[in-house]
Design a protein around this motif. Sequence first.
Motif, PDB file in Angstrom:
ATOM      1  N   ALA A  67       8.728  -8.392   2.419  1.00  0.00           N
ATOM      2  CA  ALA A  67       7.377  -7.693   0.756  1.00  0.00           C
ATOM      3  C   ALA A  67       8.115  -6.382   0.509  1.00  0.00           C
ATOM      4  CB  ALA A  67       6.264  -6.994   1.641  1.00  0.00           C
ATOM      5  N   ASP A  68       9.115  -5.729   1.433  1.00  0.00           N
ATOM      6  CA  ASP A  68       9.987  -4.470   0.835  1.00  0.00           C
ATOM      7  C   ASP A  68      11.293  -4.850   0.469  1.00  0.00           C
ATOM      8  OD1 ASP A  68      10.533  -1.309   1.542  1.00  0.00           O
ATOM      9  OD2 ASP A  68      12.432  -2.520   2.220  1.00  0.00           O
ATOM     10  N   ALA A  69      12.139  -5.428   0.539  1.00  0.00           N
ATOM     11  CA  ALA A  69      13.461  -6.069   0.136  1.00  0.00           C
ATOM     12  C   ALA A  69      13.041  -7.415  -1.152  1.00  0.00           C
ATOM     13  CB  ALA A  69      14.024  -7.571   0.716  1.00  0.00           C
ATOM     14  N   ASN A 114       1.290  -1.610  -0.420  1.00  0.00           N
ATOM     15  CA  ASN A 114      -0.062  -0.070   0.004  1.00  0.00           C
ATOM     16  C   ASN A 114       1.128   1.523  -0.266  1.00  0.00           C
ATOM     17  OD1 ASN A 114      -2.416   1.940   0.387  1.00  0.00           O
ATOM     18  ND2 ASN A 114      -1.747   1.974   2.817  1.00  0.00           N
ATOM     19  N   GLU A 115       1.446   1.114   0.689  1.00  0.00           N
ATOM     20  CA  GLU A 115       2.619   2.423   1.550  1.00  0.00           C
ATOM     21  C   GLU A 115       3.698   2.337  -0.075  1.00  0.00           C
ATOM     22  OE1 GLU A 115       3.942   1.804   5.809  1.00  0.00           O
ATOM     23  OE2 GLU A 115       5.747   1.283   4.492  1.00  0.00           O
ATOM     24  N   PHE A 116       3.182   1.794  -1.473  1.00  0.00           N
ATOM     25  CA  PHE A 116       4.461   2.025  -2.625  1.00  0.00           C
ATOM     26  C   PHE A 116       3.401   2.177  -3.728  1.00  0.00           C
ATOM     27  CE2 PHE A 116       7.745  -1.568  -1.832  1.00  0.00           C
ATOM     28  CZ  PHE A 116       8.740  -0.758  -1.539  1.00  0.00           C
ATOM     29  N   GLY A 117       2.507   1.550  -3.235  1.00  0.00           N
ATOM     30  CA  GLY A 117       1.059   2.665  -4.444  1.00  0.00           C
ATOM     31  C   GLY A 117       1.003   1.503  -5.478  1.00  0.00           C
ATOM     32  N   VAL A 118       1.155   0.060  -4.987  1.00  0.00           N
ATOM     33  CA  VAL A 118       1.155  -1.282  -5.823  1.00  0.00           C
ATOM     34  C   VAL A 118      -0.464  -1.716  -5.835  1.00  0.00           C
ATOM     35  CG1 VAL A 118       2.090  -3.559  -5.769  1.00  0.00           C
ATOM     36  CG2 VAL A 118       3.551  -1.481  -5.930  1.00  0.00           C
ATOM     37  N   LEU A 119      -0.731  -1.760  -4.468  1.00  0.00           N
ATOM     38  CA  LEU A 119      -2.331  -2.461  -3.672  1.00  0.00           C
ATOM     39  C   LEU A 119      -2.963  -1.382  -5.069  1.00  0.00           C
ATOM     40  CD1 LEU A 119      -2.392  -4.337  -1.937  1.00  0.00           C
ATOM     41  CD2 LEU A 119      -3.771  -2.845  -0.191  1.00  0.00           C
ATOM     42  N   GLY A 120      -3.216   0.164  -5.384  1.00  0.00           N
ATOM     43  CA  GLY A 120      -4.504   0.237  -6.473  1.00  0.00           C
ATOM     44  C   GLY A 120      -3.888  -0.492  -8.123  1.00  0.00           C
ATOM     45  N   PRO A 173      11.907  -3.134  -8.831  1.00  0.00           N
ATOM     46  CA  PRO A 173      12.801  -1.917  -8.364  1.00  0.00           C
ATOM     47  C   PRO A 173      11.293  -0.662  -9.135  1.00  0.00           C
ATOM     48  CG  PRO A 173      14.026  -2.840 -10.428  1.00  0.00           C
ATOM     49  CD  PRO A 173      13.689  -3.638  -9.739  1.00  0.00           C
ATOM     50  N   HIS A 174      11.109  -1.369 -10.535  1.00  0.00           N
ATOM     51  CA  HIS A 174      10.320  -0.340 -11.093  1.00  0.00           C
ATOM     52  C   HIS A 174       8.848  -0.327 -10.700  1.00  0.00           C
ATOM     53  CE1 HIS A 174       8.995  -3.752 -12.696  1.00  0.00           C
ATOM     54  NE2 HIS A 174       7.643  -3.800 -13.395  1.00  0.00           N
ATOM     55  N   LEU A 175       8.339  -0.497  -9.872  1.00  0.00           N
ATOM     56  CA  LEU A 175       7.007  -1.427  -8.773  1.00  0.00           C
ATOM     57  C   LEU A 175       6.788   0.344  -8.041  1.00  0.00           C
ATOM     58  CD1 LEU A 175       5.162  -4.173  -8.698  1.00  0.00           C
ATOM     59  CD2 LEU A 175       5.382  -2.306  -9.996  1.00  0.00           C
ATOM     60  N   VAL A 176       8.417   0.676  -7.672  1.00  0.00           N
ATOM     61  CA  VAL A 176       8.704   1.097  -6.254  1.00  0.00           C
ATOM     62  C   VAL A 176       9.167   2.621  -6.776  1.00  0.00           C
ATOM     63  CG1 VAL A 176      10.829   1.963  -5.065  1.00  0.00           C
ATOM     64  CG2 VAL A 176       9.888   0.022  -5.017  1.00  0.00           C
ATOM     65  N   PRO A 177       8.079   3.954  -5.843  1.00  0.00           N
ATOM     66  CA  PRO A 177       8.287   5.171  -6.179  1.00  0.00           C
ATOM     67  C   PRO A 177       9.142   5.844  -6.231  1.00  0.00           C
ATOM     68  CG  PRO A 177       6.959   5.294  -4.354  1.00  0.00           C
ATOM     69  CD  PRO A 177       6.686   3.542  -4.988  1.00  0.00           C
ATOM     70  N   THR A 178       9.938   7.007  -6.392  1.00  0.00           N
ATOM     71  CA  THR A 178      10.402   8.177  -6.535  1.00  0.00           C
ATOM     72  C   THR A 178      10.809   9.341  -6.089  1.00  0.00           C
ATOM     73  OG1 THR A 178      11.816   6.929  -8.511  1.00  0.00           O
ATOM     74  CG2 THR A 178      12.179   8.566  -7.530  1.00  0.00           C
ATOM     75  N   PRO A 179      10.607   9.120  -4.714  1.00  0.00           N
ATOM     76  CA  PRO A 179      11.515   8.453  -3.790  1.00  0.00           C
ATOM     77  C   PRO A 179      10.624   7.956  -3.427  1.00  0.00           C
ATOM     78  CG  PRO A 179      11.001  10.343  -2.995  1.00  0.00           C
ATOM     79  CD  PRO A 179      10.512  11.033  -4.248  1.00  0.00           C
ATOM     80  N   PRO A 180      11.271   6.723  -2.772  1.00  0.00           N
ATOM     81  CA  PRO A 180      10.723   5.272  -2.114  1.00  0.00           C
ATOM     82  C   PRO A 180      10.066   6.098  -0.875  1.00  0.00           C
ATOM     83  CG  PRO A 180      12.831   4.886  -2.202  1.00  0.00           C
ATOM     84  CD  PRO A 180      12.196   6.304  -3.144  1.00  0.00           C
ATOM     85  N   ALA A 208       9.481   6.135   3.264  1.00  0.00           N
ATOM     86  CA  ALA A 208      10.864   5.863   3.973  1.00  0.00           C
ATOM     87  C   ALA A 208       9.919   4.321   4.781  1.00  0.00           C
ATOM     88  CB  ALA A 208      10.933   6.634   5.000  1.00  0.00           C
ATOM     89  N   LEU A 209      11.100   3.556   4.997  1.00  0.00           N
ATOM     90  CA  LEU A 209      10.070   2.469   6.322  1.00  0.00           C
ATOM     91  C   LEU A 209       9.810   2.752   7.812  1.00  0.00           C
ATOM     92  CD1 LEU A 209      12.971  -0.452   5.634  1.00  0.00           C
ATOM     93  CD2 LEU A 209      11.069  -0.818   5.071  1.00  0.00           C
ATOM     94  N   ALA A 210       8.513   1.943   7.992  1.00  0.00           N
ATOM     95  CA  ALA A 210       7.369   2.040   8.769  1.00  0.00           C
ATOM     96  C   ALA A 210       7.450   1.057   9.354  1.00  0.00           C
ATOM     97  CB  ALA A 210       6.354   3.363   8.914  1.00  0.00           C
ATOM     98  N   VAL A 211       8.321   0.447  10.294  1.00  0.00           N
ATOM     99  CA  VAL A 211       7.538  -0.454  10.304  1.00  0.00           C
ATOM    100  C   VAL A 211       7.096  -0.789  12.143  1.00  0.00           C
ATOM    101  CG1 VAL A 211       8.906  -2.517  12.034  1.00  0.00           C
ATOM    102  CG2 VAL A 211      10.569  -1.152  10.867  1.00  0.00           C
ATOM    103  N   PRO A 212       5.725  -1.449  11.657  1.00  0.00           N
ATOM    104  CA  PRO A 212       4.681  -1.288  11.984  1.00  0.00           C
ATOM    105  C   PRO A 212       4.998  -1.628  13.635  1.00  0.00           C
ATOM    106  CG  PRO A 212       4.839  -2.930  10.407  1.00  0.00           C
ATOM    107  CD  PRO A 212       5.984  -2.545  10.499  1.00  0.00           C
TER     108      PRO A 212
END
Length: 405
Positions: free
Chosen positions: A357-359, A46-52, A366-373, A375-379
């Motif tokens: 999933a992040d790794a 979801n944070e990557f925007g991939v879910l949508g 990597p093309h699914l990761v937005p720029t800038p990615p 930040a990691l926010a461990v739940p």
Amino acid sequence: MHDRETREHANYLPQPSAQRLGIGLCLSGGGYRAALFHLGALRRLNEFGVLGQLRTISSVSGGSIMAAHLAARVKWPLQGALADWEDAVGGPLRKLTATNIRTGALLQKFLPWNWFRESPAVAALTKSYERELTALPLSALPDQPKFVLCATDMSFGVNWVFEKNRMGSYLAGYASVPPHDWPLARAVAASSCFPPVFNPMPTGFLSRSLRGGRAARGDTRSEAIKGLRLTDGGVYDCLGLEPVWKDHAVVLVSDAGGGLDYEGDRNLLWRLERYIAIMGGQAQAVRKRWVISDFIAGILEGAYWGVRSATTSYESGATGGYSKDLAVEVIAKIRTDLDAFSEAEASVLENHGYLLADAAIKRHLPHLVPTPPPALAVPHPEWMHEEKVRRALRESGKMKLLGRW
């Protein structure tokens, strides 16, 4: 001759890359353990925007718990990342997994008025899902992404799907939805009624209920459909790959399967259980090797992450996740159950899925990761200390008869 060979080969190969479209996400089985592991992975997607961007979400057993929860709690289609993830998805899912819905359902079998009823435990499990998960019907599933909840067709021995507009298997045929609408909770129960704890779910179909299908018409087919029952989707396809691998451009696999541990011989009963476990374990291993080998060979594009993995498996020098030893020795041994999970169990599983999933996405897609990615926010950062995790989860692999209330 050439055309016939081409048609036959099509059963075993994905479509040509130019014909494959969209991203398919596969959520494996594994009870609450799987649902919580997938919760972490979905949070990062979801944070990557991939879910949508997903075209299809295919799920099995515990993955179907997560899928139904996601379908019911998110306003689809998504435009970008869901902003209130914790309130809409994360918190309610952890609340569900803190509830024991297994023991009460199983005790239904021992009530005198249920002695002669078929599968009262599965009926009770369905009611628990309706109460705790969702009361929506199948027809209320969103159009995008397409949700496919998988069970196993016991009569024909193949994958059975529940979708917005249909349910069935490629051999038995399909019923349209509606008019034969099912509660989404019942589809989840069919997908997650794992044997031998739960009996298979009777469907009540007649031969005329299902149209199409490759099984030959006749009395044998009619009797098979009349007695058609559904069991846990992981019996046939532990990873939920069937609905997506042929026609999707990208395949993501989130695998909460723990693998088979080595043990010394005990007795006849142990051997009987071991035979079943080995057959199930080799099926899971074959599917895992198949999809990963296709990624490596460039036949499919995608990424795989599993509960036994560590972030260091994806990139040399990667940090921030749990160690391989902790993943294999502790996290992957958390029970696959529908019993109440503790805060520690839920937090560690969600962290683990999130970081893997992040790794995996950063390494392989990597093309699914937005720029800038983002930040990691461990739940749950308070549960990243490994010695603390080992102490808190030392009893997590044990299934308790009456459960943890």
